[in-house]
Scaffold this motif. Structure first.
Motif, PDB file in Angstrom:
ATOM      1  N   SER A  46       0.810  -1.212   0.000  1.00 42.34           N
ATOM      2  CA  SER A  46       0.000   0.000   0.000  1.00 42.34           C
ATOM      3  C   SER A  46       0.850   1.271   0.000  1.00 42.34           C
ATOM      4  O   SER A  46       0.360   2.336  -0.366  1.00 42.34           O
ATOM      5  CB  SER A  46      -0.933   0.007   1.211  1.00 42.34           C
ATOM      6  N   VAL A  47       2.112   1.165   0.401  1.00 40.20           N
ATOM      7  CA  VAL A  47       3.002   2.320   0.478  1.00 40.20           C
ATOM      8  C   VAL A  47       4.344   1.953  -0.140  1.00 40.20           C
ATOM      9  O   VAL A  47       4.854   0.855   0.070  1.00 40.20           O
ATOM     10  CB  VAL A  47       3.219   2.765   1.946  1.00 40.20           C
ATOM     11  N   CYS A  48       4.908   2.895  -0.894  1.00 44.30           N
ATOM     12  CA  CYS A  48       6.227   2.701  -1.481  1.00 44.30           C
ATOM     13  C   CYS A  48       7.077   3.932  -1.171  1.00 44.30           C
ATOM     14  O   CYS A  48       6.766   5.031  -1.628  1.00 44.30           O
ATOM     15  CB  CYS A  48       6.109   2.496  -2.988  1.00 44.30           C
ATOM     16  N   ASN A  49       8.120   3.744  -0.370  1.00 45.67           N
ATOM     17  CA  ASN A  49       9.074   4.815  -0.113  1.00 45.67           C
ATOM     18  C   ASN A  49      10.105   4.784  -1.232  1.00 45.67           C
ATOM     19  O   ASN A  49      10.776   3.767  -1.441  1.00 45.67           O
ATOM     20  CB  ASN A  49       9.761   4.620   1.240  1.00 45.67           C
ATOM     21  N   VAL A  50      10.209   5.892  -1.964  1.00 45.55           N
ATOM     22  CA  VAL A  50      11.087   5.978  -3.121  1.00 45.55           C
ATOM     23  C   VAL A  50      12.250   6.900  -2.764  1.00 45.55           C
ATOM     24  O   VAL A  50      12.038   8.044  -2.354  1.00 45.55           O
ATOM     25  CB  VAL A  50      10.333   6.533  -4.351  1.00 45.55           C
ATOM     26  N   TYR A  51      13.481   6.402  -2.938  1.00 51.33           N
ATOM     27  CA  TYR A  51      14.676   7.189  -2.636  1.00 51.33           C
ATOM     28  C   TYR A  51      15.313   7.641  -3.940  1.00 51.33           C
ATOM     29  O   TYR A  51      15.493   6.848  -4.859  1.00 51.33           O
ATOM     30  CB  TYR A  51      15.647   6.355  -1.801  1.00 51.33           C
ATOM     31  N   TYR A  52      15.639   8.924  -4.010  1.00 50.45           N
ATOM     32  CA  TYR A  52      16.185   9.506  -5.233  1.00 50.45           C
ATOM     33  C   TYR A  52      17.388  10.380  -4.907  1.00 50.45           C
ATOM     34  O   TYR A  52      17.599  10.789  -3.772  1.00 50.45           O
ATOM     35  CB  TYR A  52      15.121  10.343  -5.952  1.00 50.45           C
ATOM     36  N   THR A  53      18.162  10.659  -5.955  1.00 50.62           N
ATOM     37  CA  THR A  53      19.271  11.593  -5.825  1.00 50.62           C
ATOM     38  C   THR A  53      19.395  12.390  -7.115  1.00 50.62           C
ATOM     39  O   THR A  53      18.917  11.971  -8.174  1.00 50.62           O
ATOM     40  CB  THR A  53      20.590  10.858  -5.494  1.00 50.62           C
ATOM     41  N   CYS A  54      20.015  13.553  -6.994  1.00 55.19           N
ATOM     42  CA  CYS A  54      20.271  14.435  -8.116  1.00 55.19           C
ATOM     43  C   CYS A  54      21.403  15.376  -7.697  1.00 55.19           C
ATOM     44  O   CYS A  54      22.009  15.189  -6.638  1.00 55.19           O
ATOM     45  CB  CYS A  54      19.018  15.211  -8.511  1.00 55.19           C
ATOM     46  N   GLU A  55      21.664  16.399  -8.499  1.00 54.79           N
ATOM     47  CA  GLU A  55      22.683  17.371  -8.118  1.00 54.79           C
ATOM     48  C   GLU A  55      22.222  18.110  -6.860  1.00 54.79           C
ATOM     49  O   GLU A  55      21.048  18.442  -6.731  1.00 54.79           O
ATOM     50  CB  GLU A  55      22.925  18.387  -9.240  1.00 54.79           C
ATOM     51  N   PRO A  56      23.152  18.391  -5.929  1.00 51.26           N
ATOM     52  CA  PRO A  56      22.764  19.028  -4.662  1.00 51.26           C
ATOM     53  C   PRO A  56      22.041  20.365  -4.811  1.00 51.26           C
ATOM     54  O   PRO A  56      21.178  20.690  -4.003  1.00 51.26           O
ATOM     55  CB  PRO A  56      24.094  19.215  -3.936  1.00 51.26           C
ATOM     56  N   ASP A  57      22.339  21.132  -5.845  1.00 46.15           N
ATOM     57  CA  ASP A  57      21.686  22.437  -5.999  1.00 46.15           C
ATOM     58  C   ASP A  57      20.257  22.324  -6.537  1.00 46.15           C
ATOM     59  O   ASP A  57      19.542  23.325  -6.595  1.00 46.15           O
ATOM     60  CB  ASP A  57      22.528  23.346  -6.898  1.00 46.15           C
ATOM     61  N   ARG A  58      19.811  21.128  -6.884  1.00 45.07           N
ATOM     62  CA  ARG A  58      18.468  20.929  -7.436  1.00 45.07           C
ATOM     63  C   ARG A  58      17.518  20.193  -6.501  1.00 45.07           C
ATOM     64  O   ARG A  58      16.411  19.831  -6.899  1.00 45.07           O
ATOM     65  CB  ARG A  58      18.566  20.145  -8.746  1.00 45.07           C
ATOM     66  N   TYR A  59      17.909  19.930  -5.256  1.00 49.17           N
ATOM     67  CA  TYR A  59      17.085  19.130  -4.350  1.00 49.17           C
ATOM     68  C   TYR A  59      15.669  19.683  -4.178  1.00 49.17           C
ATOM     69  O   TYR A  59      14.701  18.944  -4.257  1.00 49.17           O
ATOM     70  CB  TYR A  59      17.743  19.004  -2.983  1.00 49.17           C
ATOM     71  N   PRO A  87       0.542   1.469  -5.000  1.00 47.15           N
ATOM     72  CA  PRO A  87       0.980   2.001  -3.709  1.00 47.15           C
ATOM     73  C   PRO A  87       1.032   3.530  -3.676  1.00 47.15           C
ATOM     74  O   PRO A  87       1.272   4.175  -4.694  1.00 47.15           O
ATOM     75  CB  PRO A  87       2.376   1.412  -3.545  1.00 47.15           C
ATOM     76  N   GLU A  88       0.792   4.069  -2.492  1.00 45.29           N
ATOM     77  CA  GLU A  88       0.988   5.495  -2.263  1.00 45.29           C
ATOM     78  C   GLU A  88       2.495   5.736  -2.325  1.00 45.29           C
ATOM     79  O   GLU A  88       3.273   5.014  -1.701  1.00 45.29           O
ATOM     80  CB  GLU A  88       0.453   5.881  -0.885  1.00 45.29           C
ATOM     81  N   LEU A  89       2.914   6.748  -3.083  1.00 46.45           N
ATOM     82  CA  LEU A  89       4.336   7.023  -3.257  1.00 46.45           C
ATOM     83  C   LEU A  89       4.788   8.110  -2.287  1.00 46.45           C
ATOM     84  O   LEU A  89       4.146   9.158  -2.177  1.00 46.45           O
ATOM     85  CB  LEU A  89       4.621   7.457  -4.696  1.00 46.45           C
ATOM     86  N   ARG A  90       5.883   7.840  -1.605  1.00 47.22           N
ATOM     87  CA  ARG A  90       6.497   8.817  -0.703  1.00 47.22           C
ATOM     88  C   ARG A  90       7.949   8.979  -1.141  1.00 47.22           C
ATOM     89  O   ARG A  90       8.727   8.020  -1.094  1.00 47.22           O
ATOM     90  CB  ARG A  90       6.426   8.341   0.739  1.00 47.22           C
ATOM     91  N   PHE A  91       8.307  10.172  -1.567  1.00 50.79           N
ATOM     92  CA  PHE A  91       9.646  10.424  -2.089  1.00 50.79           C
ATOM     93  C   PHE A  91      10.560  10.963  -0.998  1.00 50.79           C
ATOM     94  O   PHE A  91      10.185  11.850  -0.247  1.00 50.79           O
ATOM     95  CB  PHE A  91       9.577  11.400  -3.264  1.00 50.79           C
ATOM     96  N   HIS A  92      11.782  10.395  -0.947  1.00 49.99           N
ATOM     97  CA  HIS A  92      12.782  10.803   0.039  1.00 49.99           C
ATOM     98  C   HIS A  92      14.115  10.996  -0.665  1.00 49.99           C
ATOM     99  O   HIS A  92      14.509  10.160  -1.491  1.00 49.99           O
ATOM    100  CB  HIS A  92      12.960   9.727   1.117  1.00 49.99           C
ATOM    101  N   GLN A  93      14.795  12.055  -0.311  1.00 52.97           N
ATOM    102  CA  GLN A  93      16.133  12.290  -0.845  1.00 52.97           C
ATOM    103  C   GLN A  93      17.086  11.257  -0.245  1.00 52.97           C
ATOM    104  O   GLN A  93      17.091  11.041   0.962  1.00 52.97           O
ATOM    105  CB  GLN A  93      16.583  13.693  -0.476  1.00 52.97           C
ATOM    106  N   ASP A  94      17.875  10.607  -1.082  1.00 57.88           N
ATOM    107  CA  ASP A  94      18.829   9.595  -0.618  1.00 57.88           C
ATOM    108  C   ASP A  94      20.097  10.300  -0.157  1.00 57.88           C
ATOM    109  O   ASP A  94      20.863  10.814  -0.961  1.00 57.88           O
ATOM    110  CB  ASP A  94      19.141   8.608  -1.740  1.00 57.88           C
ATOM    111  N   GLN A  95      20.312  10.329   1.137  1.00 57.30           N
ATOM    112  CA  GLN A  95      21.443  11.049   1.720  1.00 57.30           C
ATOM    113  C   GLN A  95      22.730  10.234   1.650  1.00 57.30           C
ATOM    114  O   GLN A  95      23.804  10.778   1.858  1.00 57.30           O
ATOM    115  CB  GLN A  95      21.119  11.396   3.168  1.00 57.30           C
TER     116      GLN A  95
END
Length: 127
Positions: A46-59, A87-95
């Motif tokens: 029912s829930v999906c935690n999605v971890y992403y990354t990109c350039e630091p100045d674009r967070y 699933p409900e998507l929850r986006f988190h920055q991958d530290q």
């Protein structure tokens, strides 16, 4: 949390589908060069935690774009997966990526500092 083989497979399947959707189905230029590093899908899917990354100045920009596209990504995901529930998507920055880069920078700086110290000591002995 301990993961079973089937749970790892579900997580990887979700990551691949979301990455594919961002690459081919979503045309928001703010989401260019965004990498999906991992997903954690709940056992009932029912829930999906999605971890992403990109350039630091674009967070901030990327977080807003992912929030805006959340519904479209979820709909496309429902069509591509044979799951009973989208699933409900929850986006988190991958530290972890930023942490790895800072450790790498620290190691490079320390190696350069040691090299300079060794050269300074070696020159002092020649005189």
């Amino acid at each position: 949390m301990k993961q079973s083989a089937s749970n790892r497979k579900v997580n990887e399947q979700a990551r691949e589908v979301i990455a594919s959707i961002l690459l081919f189905d979503i045309s928001d230029p703010r989401l260019d060069l965004v990498t999906i590093t991992g997903c954690e899908v709940s056992y009932d899917r029912s829930v999906c935690n999605v971890y992403y990354t990109c350039e630091p100045d674009r967070y901030v920009e990327v977080a807003a774009a992912l929030n805006d596209a959340k519904g479209a990504i979820r709909s496309a995901m429902a069509k591509k997966l044979s799951w009973r529930v989208a699933p409900e998507l929850r986006f988190h920055q991958d530290q972890s990526v930023d942490a790895a880069e800072s450790v790498g920078r620290y190691i490079a700086e320390e190696e350069a500092r040691r090299k300079v110290a060794e050269e300074t000591i070696g020159q002092g002995e020649e005189f």
